[in-house]
Motif scaffolding. Structure first.
Motif, PDB file in Angstrom:
ATOM      1  N   ALA A 111     -64.339  24.274  36.585  1.00 22.06           N
ATOM      2  CA  ALA A 111     -63.791  25.586  36.910  1.00 22.06           C
ATOM      3  C   ALA A 111     -64.358  26.601  35.923  1.00 22.06           C
ATOM      4  O   ALA A 111     -64.775  26.234  34.818  1.00 22.06           O
ATOM      5  N   GLU A 127     -53.384  26.417  32.508  1.00 23.70           N
ATOM      6  CA  GLU A 127     -53.344  27.727  33.175  1.00 23.70           C
ATOM      7  C   GLU A 127     -53.949  28.780  32.268  1.00 23.70           C
ATOM      8  O   GLU A 127     -53.798  28.713  31.051  1.00 23.70           O
ATOM      9  N   THR A 129     -54.662  33.185  31.807  1.00 21.99           N
ATOM     10  CA  THR A 129     -54.318  34.535  32.218  1.00 21.99           C
ATOM     11  C   THR A 129     -55.510  35.424  31.940  1.00 21.99           C
ATOM     12  O   THR A 129     -56.184  35.246  30.922  1.00 21.99           O
ATOM     13  N   GLN A 139     -54.106  38.257  36.380  1.00 18.95           N
ATOM     14  CA  GLN A 139     -53.986  37.051  37.201  1.00 18.95           C
ATOM     15  C   GLN A 139     -53.542  35.875  36.344  1.00 18.95           C
ATOM     16  O   GLN A 139     -53.989  35.738  35.214  1.00 18.95           O
ATOM     17  N   ARG A 140     -52.696  35.043  36.932  1.00 20.08           N
ATOM     18  CA  ARG A 140     -52.425  33.747  36.335  1.00 20.08           C
ATOM     19  C   ARG A 140     -53.145  32.727  37.201  1.00 20.08           C
ATOM     20  O   ARG A 140     -52.972  32.721  38.427  1.00 20.08           O
ATOM     21  N   ILE A 141     -53.960  31.916  36.577  1.00 20.04           N
ATOM     22  CA  ILE A 141     -54.812  30.987  37.324  1.00 20.04           C
ATOM     23  C   ILE A 141     -54.499  29.562  36.923  1.00 20.04           C
ATOM     24  O   ILE A 141     -54.393  29.254  35.741  1.00 20.04           O
ATOM     25  N   LYS A 142     -54.350  28.702  37.924  1.00 21.90           N
ATOM     26  CA  LYS A 142     -54.117  27.285  37.684  1.00 21.90           C
ATOM     27  C   LYS A 142     -55.456  26.564  37.833  1.00 21.90           C
ATOM     28  O   LYS A 142     -56.186  26.785  38.805  1.00 21.90           O
ATOM     29  N   VAL A 143     -55.767  25.743  36.857  1.00 23.55           N
ATOM     30  CA  VAL A 143     -57.040  25.023  36.883  1.00 23.55           C
ATOM     31  C   VAL A 143     -56.823  23.678  37.567  1.00 23.55           C
ATOM     32  O   VAL A 143     -55.940  22.913  37.174  1.00 23.55           O
ATOM     33  N   ASN A 144     -57.610  23.409  38.603  1.00 21.46           N
ATOM     34  CA  ASN A 144     -57.493  22.125  39.303  1.00 21.46           C
ATOM     35  C   ASN A 144     -58.527  21.112  38.824  1.00 21.46           C
ATOM     36  O   ASN A 144     -58.292  19.913  38.871  1.00 21.46           O
ATOM     37  N   ALA A 145     -59.678  21.611  38.396  1.00 21.03           N
ATOM     38  CA  ALA A 145     -60.756  20.710  37.973  1.00 21.03           C
ATOM     39  C   ALA A 145     -60.396  20.069  36.632  1.00 21.03           C
ATOM     40  O   ALA A 145     -59.512  20.544  35.930  1.00 21.03           O
TER      41      ALA A 145
ATOM     42  N   GLN B 220     -61.706  24.676  42.499  1.00 24.35           N
ATOM     43  CA  GLN B 220     -61.640  24.222  41.104  1.00 24.35           C
ATOM     44  C   GLN B 220     -60.531  24.930  40.329  1.00 24.35           C
ATOM     45  O   GLN B 220     -60.021  24.425  39.354  1.00 24.35           O
ATOM     46  N   SER B 221     -60.186  26.112  40.793  1.00 21.55           N
ATOM     47  CA  SER B 221     -59.043  26.813  40.198  1.00 21.55           C
ATOM     48  C   SER B 221     -58.502  27.766  41.246  1.00 21.55           C
ATOM     49  O   SER B 221     -59.209  28.138  42.179  1.00 21.55           O
ATOM     50  N   GLU B 222     -57.219  28.154  41.095  1.00 19.27           N
ATOM     51  CA  GLU B 222     -56.684  29.105  42.070  1.00 19.27           C
ATOM     52  C   GLU B 222     -55.714  30.072  41.406  1.00 19.27           C
ATOM     53  O   GLU B 222     -55.009  29.721  40.464  1.00 19.27           O
ATOM     54  N   VAL B 223     -55.715  31.283  41.953  1.00 13.53           N
ATOM     55  CA  VAL B 223     -54.796  32.292  41.431  1.00 13.53           C
ATOM     56  C   VAL B 223     -53.403  31.955  41.941  1.00 13.53           C
ATOM     57  O   VAL B 223     -53.191  31.814  43.143  1.00 13.53           O
ATOM     58  N   GLU B 225     -50.640  33.731  40.721  1.00 10.21           N
ATOM     59  CA  GLU B 225     -49.764  34.902  40.626  1.00 10.21           C
ATOM     60  C   GLU B 225     -50.557  36.117  40.150  1.00 10.21           C
ATOM     61  O   GLU B 225     -51.432  35.996  39.305  1.00 10.21           O
TER      62      GLU B 225
END
Ligand SMILES: Cc1cc2nc3c(=O)[nH]c(=O)nc-3n(C[C@H](O)[C@H](O)[C@H](O)COP(=O)(O)OP(=O)(O)OC[C@H]3O[C@@H](n4cnc5c(N)ncnc54)[C@H](O)[C@@H]3O)c2cc1C
Ligand SMILES: Nc1ncnc2c1ncn2[C@@H]1O[C@H](COP(=O)(O)O)[C@@H](O)[C@H]1O
Lengths: 319, 260
Positions: A111, A127, A129, A139-145, B220-223, B225
């Motif tokens: 990511a 996460e 910001t 934005q608050r972004i959640k990292v999936n990778a 790979q990542s998502e917003v 909020e």
């Protein structure tokens, strides 16, 4: 344990403050830290890199790496990230970081997030910001990778006093020169000036200064204060100030303790580069200028009159 | 020389943008061409005028992108491709870069010009990632470009140590800064001609790909909020006699803010 690799920010042979800021944050998060340094004649910086808070130093030191070239720089960072098995790869805010981070992310299938202002790690949950849309939104972004490559915005993290590391240098092999993008030369601008990115105080001048005489007047204030000297884009477009001085969204992002905006209207693209400053002073003759919306202290007045008085009054205080 | 330039329609950041419950309030927003992409269009048109190039633009977005594409035609771009697929609604820079990769592979261009960043994301990633996916060279933050010969351009980039002069072998990607030029206002003749020009519109299957293929189903990542930034606490404004108010402010900087 989380492993954080920080990409060292080295300019003209000197390690910049952002490196210890990032390493301090990494340590505060309880991570294992390493740093990767790329350049020419930088082996002597190993102790500095350790003292900045790294436990391992991956070093690529070769004459071929003297001038910045994104391809080889990327290869070094990817190599270090793989050897260290980094979960997080952080760049300090710089043009180098902005150019290299997306490449590293693409190669690692990681990511990628630029201009982050904060990061939280809770087990496997990472996460970040970041400001976006010309700083109008966060934005608050959640990292999936499983890996994240991030460019940290100027002023986001603070260096901790007394942070320590350990010297443990690892030599990286030197990547081949990129023959498809050959750096011919680098034309440096105004070399001996104080680096905007490091300055504790920044004085910036805008179109209100009109011409060279006005710019020189404001520059004297910067000199008195030993401040970094910046500019809005208007004077750069007019050919009166060098590109390297531009503060704003496409210029430098600064977050000094004290920022003076002199004769600058406060367009959002300029604000995006300086509204993280601790204290903002504006001098503008138009009392409706948008810069006053962000200024802690706004002086409505003619800069040609106000700046000399500012200098006098500051001299009185500083003695 | 075949040039591909990328343009995105983005929210107009000069207007107010509100957030409700973590999401952007669509009501009242307006959309414009991304400022840096407009610089990219101008760069492409100037290269065409000075060096006989063929210019194509690609935009990924909805059918409401047509007016923006027509504006670019009016500026001098010859061909337009619109990739319109609802599956791309949540795409990030990496997914957009992979879509652009597919477009490139269909057309075999020599030079790809993107903006240095999209104003809605402020990511600055898609162009650079595109070059990595295509395994071709890339220079970002470009402020000048000059054609050397059929297979080389010379570019200037604003880097940390100053202005870098780089010779690039084509095909290559450049991402342009707003400092590179001042985009032209389309002339009336161009606007009239643009009206009649077609836009080649494709969805992902017409492009020979799918959202899974592009990694768009598994970001790979998502917003999670959106938030409104905290406004700076309102400051003090001083008007009146210059000597008096300036002395007062300097006093406050020293005693109240303690920064001098
Ligand atoms: C894509 C894009 C990116 C951009 N990036 C940047 C960026 O990185 N940085 C940046 O700065 N801009 C950037 N801009 C430009 C920005 O939008 C503004 O045009 C620019 O910041 C204006 O500069 P200015 O405030 O100096 O000039 P102006 O807006 O012309 O303001 C001059 C101010 O000086 C005041 N003034 C005039 N005379 C006096 C006097 N005698 N005493 C006191 N005050 C006086 C006026 O009241 C006025 O408020 C960007 C624009 C775009 C489209
Ligand atoms: N949806 C899109 N359509 C066309 N071009 C795009 C799109 N998204 C990104 N780009 C291009 O990639 C650049 C960088 O985008 P970003 O990574 O979002 O900052 C932009 O300036 C555009 O030129």
């Amino acid at each position: 344990m989380t492993k954080i690799l920080v990409v060292a920010d080295i300019k003209q042979g000197v390690l910049k403050g952002s490196t210890s800021e990032l390493l301090s944050k990494a340590k505060a998060l309880g991570a294992e830290t390493a740093v990767v340094a790329v350049g020419s004649n930088i082996e002597s910086l190993t102790a500095d890199l350790a003292n900045a808070g790294s436990d391992t130093q991956y070093i690529a030191d070769d004459a071929s790496l003297e001038l910045f070239s994104a391809g080889p720089f990327t290869s070094c960072v990817v190599d270090a990230a793989k050897q260290f098995e980094a979960n997080l790869i952080w760049f300090g805010f710089s043009e180098t970081g902005k150019a290299v981070a997306p490449r590293v992310a693409a190669q690692l299938k990681a990511a990628c997030a630029t201009e982050i202002t904060d990061i939280t790690i809770d087990g496997d949950n990472v996460e970040v910001t970041r400001p976006t849309t010309a700083n109008k939104l966060i934005q608050r972004i959640k990292v999936n990778a499983s890996q994240l490559v991030a460019v940290v915005r100027a002023g986001a993290f603070e260096a901790t006093e007394g942070i320590t590391g350990a010297e443990n240098a690892v030599k990286l092999s030197i990547p081949e020169t990129d023959l498809k993008a050959i750096i011919k030369e680098i034309i440096a601008e105004a070399g001996d000036d104080i680096d905007l990115a490091d300055a504790n105080i920044v004085v910036s001048v805008g179109r209100g200064a009109k011409d060279q005489a006005g710019i020189d007047l404001v520059k004297e204030l910067a000199t008195d204060l030993e401040a970094g000297f910046g500019s809005s884009r208007a004077l750069i477009d007019a050919g009166l100030m060098p590109h390297a001085k531009q503060v704003g969204q496409t210029g430098k992002i600064v977050a000094p303790t004290l920022y003076f905006a002199i004769g600058i209207s406060g367009a959002i693209q300029h604000l995006a580069g300086m509204n993280g400053s601790k204290v903002i002073v504006a001098v503008n003759k138009d009392s409706e200028a948008p810069i006053f919306n962000v200024a802690d202290y706004g002086i409505v007045g003619d800069l040609f009159e106000v700046v000399p008085i500012l200098r006098e009054e500051i001299k009185k205080i500083k003695g | 020389m075949k040039i591909l330039t990328t343009v995105k329609k983005v929210v107009d950041v000069e207007l107010n943008i509100r957030v409700n419950d973590g999401a952007i309030v669509e009501d009242g927003l307006q959309y414009v061409i991304n400022a840096w992409d407009e610089n990219g269009v101008e760069t492409a048109v100037q290269l065409k005028e000075n060096n006989s190039a063929e210019t194509t633009l690609v935009s990924i977005g909805g059918d409401d992108n047509a007016d923006m594409i027509k504006k670019c035609y009016a500026m001098g771009i010859e061909n337009g491709i619109l990739i319109d697929d609802p599956a791309l609604a949540n795409a990030d820079s990496s997914v957009f870069a992979k879509v652009l990769q597919k477009v490139y592979e269909k057309g075999e261009y020599d030079l790809i010009i993107t903006g240095k960043q999209a104003q809605d994301t402020d990511n600055g990633q898609a162009g650079i990632m595109l070059a990595e996916y295509l395994n071709i060279p890339c220079v970002s933050n470009v402020v000048a470009i000059e054609v050397m010969d059929d297979s080389h351009v010379k570019v200037s980039r604003l880097g940390d140590a100053g202005t870098e002069i780089v010779e690039l072998e084509l095909p290559a990607v450049v991402t342009v800064s707003d400092s590179i030029n001042e985009p032209r206002l389309p002339a009336m003749r161009g606007i009239m001609m643009a009206k009649k020009k077609k836009i080649e519109t494709m969805d992902l299957s017409a492009l020979g790909t799918s959202i899974d293929d592009l990694g768009g189903a598994d970001l790979q990542s998502e917003v999670v909020e959106y938030m409104q930034p905290e406004a700076r606490k309102s400051g003090q404004k001083f008007e009146g006699d210059a000597a008096e108010i300036t002395a007062e402010v300097v006093g406050l900087l020293s005693n109240e803010a303690k920064v001098l």
